[in-house]
Scaffold this active site. Structure first.
Site, PDB file in Angstrom:
ATOM      1  N   PHE A 127     -18.051  24.906  33.356  1.00  0.00           N
ATOM      2  CA  PHE A 127     -17.189  23.919  32.474  1.00  0.00           C
ATOM      3  C   PHE A 127     -16.955  22.577  33.068  1.00  0.00           C
ATOM      4  CE2 PHE A 127     -12.890  22.592  30.696  1.00  0.00           C
ATOM      5  CZ  PHE A 127     -13.121  23.133  29.467  1.00  0.00           C
ATOM      6  N   ASP A 204     -12.622  29.829  39.255  1.00  0.00           N
ATOM      7  CA  ASP A 204     -12.054  29.243  38.168  1.00  0.00           C
ATOM      8  C   ASP A 204     -11.832  30.671  37.317  1.00  0.00           C
ATOM      9  OD1 ASP A 204     -11.434  28.396  35.495  1.00  0.00           O
ATOM     10  OD2 ASP A 204     -12.249  26.448  35.764  1.00  0.00           O
ATOM     11  N   TYR A 229      -3.263  29.731  28.742  1.00  0.00           N
ATOM     12  CA  TYR A 229      -3.259  29.600  27.297  1.00  0.00           C
ATOM     13  C   TYR A 229      -4.255  30.408  26.484  1.00  0.00           C
ATOM     14  CZ  TYR A 229      -5.931  25.712  28.415  1.00  0.00           C
ATOM     15  OH  TYR A 229      -6.921  24.413  28.939  1.00  0.00           O
ATOM     16  N   ARG A 373     -19.438  30.628  19.566  1.00  0.00           N
ATOM     17  CA  ARG A 373     -18.526  31.561  20.561  1.00  0.00           C
ATOM     18  C   ARG A 373     -17.651  32.265  19.626  1.00  0.00           C
ATOM     19  NH1 ARG A 373     -15.516  28.838  25.549  1.00  0.00           N
ATOM     20  NH2 ARG A 373     -14.182  28.130  23.833  1.00  0.00           N
TER      21      ARG A 373
HETATM   22  C1  LIG Z   1     -10.267  26.100  29.649  1.00  0.00           C
HETATM   23  C2  LIG Z   1     -10.844  25.849  30.819  1.00  0.00           C
HETATM   24  C3  LIG Z   1     -10.585  24.668  31.694  1.00  0.00           C
HETATM   25  C4  LIG Z   1      -9.191  23.874  31.376  1.00  0.00           C
HETATM   26  O1  LIG Z   1      -8.685  22.996  32.283  1.00  0.00           O
HETATM   27  P1  LIG Z   1      -7.468  22.177  31.820  1.00  0.00           P
HETATM   28  O2  LIG Z   1      -6.929  21.681  33.010  1.00  0.00           O
HETATM   29  O3  LIG Z   1      -6.499  23.372  31.286  1.00  0.00           O
HETATM   30  O4  LIG Z   1      -7.739  21.397  30.569  1.00  0.00           O
HETATM   31  C5  LIG Z   1     -11.114  24.651  32.915  1.00  0.00           C
HETATM   32  N1  LIG Z   1     -12.012  25.342  33.331  1.00  0.00           N
HETATM   33  C6  LIG Z   1     -12.426  26.295  32.570  1.00  0.00           C
HETATM   34  C7  LIG Z   1     -13.672  27.253  32.909  1.00  0.00           C
HETATM   35  C8  LIG Z   1     -12.074  26.863  31.296  1.00  0.00           C
HETATM   36  O5  LIG Z   1     -12.505  27.463  30.421  1.00  0.00           O
END
Ligand SMILES: *Cc1c(COP(=O)(O)O)cnc(C)c1O
Length: 413
Positions: A127, A204, A229, A373
């Site tokens: 990500f 993560d 979320y 997805r």
């Molecule tokens: C959804 C997601 C995020 C989101 O990070 P935010 O700080 O909430 O915007 C980060 N890493 C991964 C792998 C995600 O899927």
């Protein structure tokens, strides 16, 4: 593609031990098929009333006095997450900030603890926010980011990771479940490999929390972050969580020295002197209303339990895979043990197909370069929902009906 009769999906629903949980969500449009719970989970029916109480009674009437109640919510929710979702110990998890900010705090703390090590290992296909944060930290400190090119569909290969590990590596940052392909890493094996060279691992868990059982303690995990979320249904922008293994807590110091990490916070001390516990990774006042929304959502996940959630998730994923249209290609691991809660399919026109599905009341999402997805969240998704969506998808792809749509993409995909 094999022909799967709809009756099979109906039978799976009839014997689904989690079927009743769908009624615990506010579903205002029963015709809509929502397969994007891995981006934003649905609204639990208990949440609006609970928020109403917090807003009217606690904020409206209690005013500042309600802080006596609110002050430990981040820890209490963290402990519940640790117990029911993350396989961690009390006092190791707390809710705060966003995933990105928590990632920054924990990565900076880990790097500061091993200044002689000059390399950070990441997955180039991970990500983006994770990579950006590490790029920024490395640029500031003159470190090298070793970005491994993992397979877009099957994820990082353990041997590839092992080859990148040596005594110069301070930190490895990886997603437990890949956001695009859903590839699931063997957390214990990765931790063991990193620990062998004395590196820490920061996980993560955004796409695993609430979808696959996570065993932070059993797999000897050091650090983790994730959001609430997606599969945890805490609402848009809900506060994220962070995990730091108990024995690492006193040794790690995060870069944002805020008063919520301070010993005897209300003594208003002159200089920063953080507590030894997980609160030292907090910064400032938590977003109480957003925090409140996590409570009823987490209660549902805890009541259903991760073992049943995972079992259903595996079956929902298998149904998707059994019904992949002839002109699309599975872009996720076929082996259920190597896959998280969502499935990706490849097609050169994936974006327009995604749009056309949405026009038919089926919400999935698109990820670059050419992936559709599909994320059937187990607490509220029926097997017939997946069957109907896949049936419509097969039709769309076969008739090329989507070619009527424009190919431009809006700001959010
Ligand atoms: C959804 C997601 C995020 C989101 O990070 P935010 O700080 O909430 O915007 C980060 N890493 C991964 C792998 C995600 O899927």
């Amino acid at each position: 593609m094999v022909a799967v009769p709809r009756r099979l999906a109906e039978e799976l629903d009839a014997t689904d031990p989690l079927a009743g949980f769908r009624d615990e969500f506010l579903i205002t449009d029963p015709g809509l098929i929502y397969l994007d719970g891995n981006s934003l989970g649905r609204l639990p029916s208990a949440t609006p009333a609970f928020l109403d109480t917090v807003v009217r009674d606690e904020w409206g009437t209690g005013l500042v006095r309600s802080w006596h109640t609110w002050i430990d919510w981040a820890n209490r929710l963290g402990d519940r997450l640790a117990e029911h979702v993350l396989g961690a110990q009390p006092g190791e998890v707390v809710l705060s900030d966003s995933t990105t900010v928590n990632l920054y705090k924990l990565a900076a703390a880990a790097l500061a603890a091993a200044p002689e090590r000059r390399t950070v290992v990441v997955d180039a296909e991970d990500f983006p926010t994770d990579r950006y944060v590490l790029e920024g930290l490395a640029a500031e400190r003159g470190l090298t980011v070793h970005a491994l090119r993992s397979d877009l569909d099957t994820g990082l290969d353990l041997d590839q990771l092992r080859a990148a590990l040596d005594e110069d590596v301070a930190l490895v940052v990886l997603s437990h479940v890949s956001y695009r392909s859903g590839a699931l890493l063997d957390m214990a094996a990765v931790n063991a490999a990193a620990h062998e060279v004395g590196a820490l691992v920061l996980w993560d868990l955004c796409h695993s929390a609430g979808a696959v059982p996570v065993r932070l303690t059993d797999s000897a995990a050091d650090l983790a972050v994730g959001c609430t979320y997606k599969y945890l249904n805490g609402g848009p922008g809900a506060p994220a969580f962070l995990y730091v293994r108990a024995e690492l807590q006193p040794a790690l110091r995060q870069p944002i020295w805020g008063w919520f990490g301070q010993r005897d916070q209300f003594e208003m001390g002159q200089h920063y002197d953080p507590v030894d516990q997980v609160d030292r990774f907090l910064v400032g006042t938590p977003p109480v209303l957003s925090l409140a929304a996590v409570d009823p959502a987490l209660a549902l996940v805890a009541r259903a339990g991760l073992p049943l959630i995972r079992e259903k998730s595996e079956r929902l994923g298998q149904l998707v895979i059994d019904m992949v249209p002839d002109d699309m290609r599975l872009a996720s691991p076929a082996d259920v043990g190597r896959r998280g809660g969502h499935v990706s399919l490849e097609h050169p026109d994936a974006w327009r197909i995604c749009r056309a599905l949405a026009d038919s009341g089926i919400i999935c999402d698109y990820r670059v370069p050419d992936r559709l997805r599909i994320g059937p969240s187990p607490l509220y998704t029926r097997f017939v929902d997946v069957w109907d969506a896949m049936d419509r998808l097969r039709d769309l792809v076969a008739t090329k009906e989507y070619t009527r749509l424009p190919s431009e993409r809006p700001r959010v995909t």
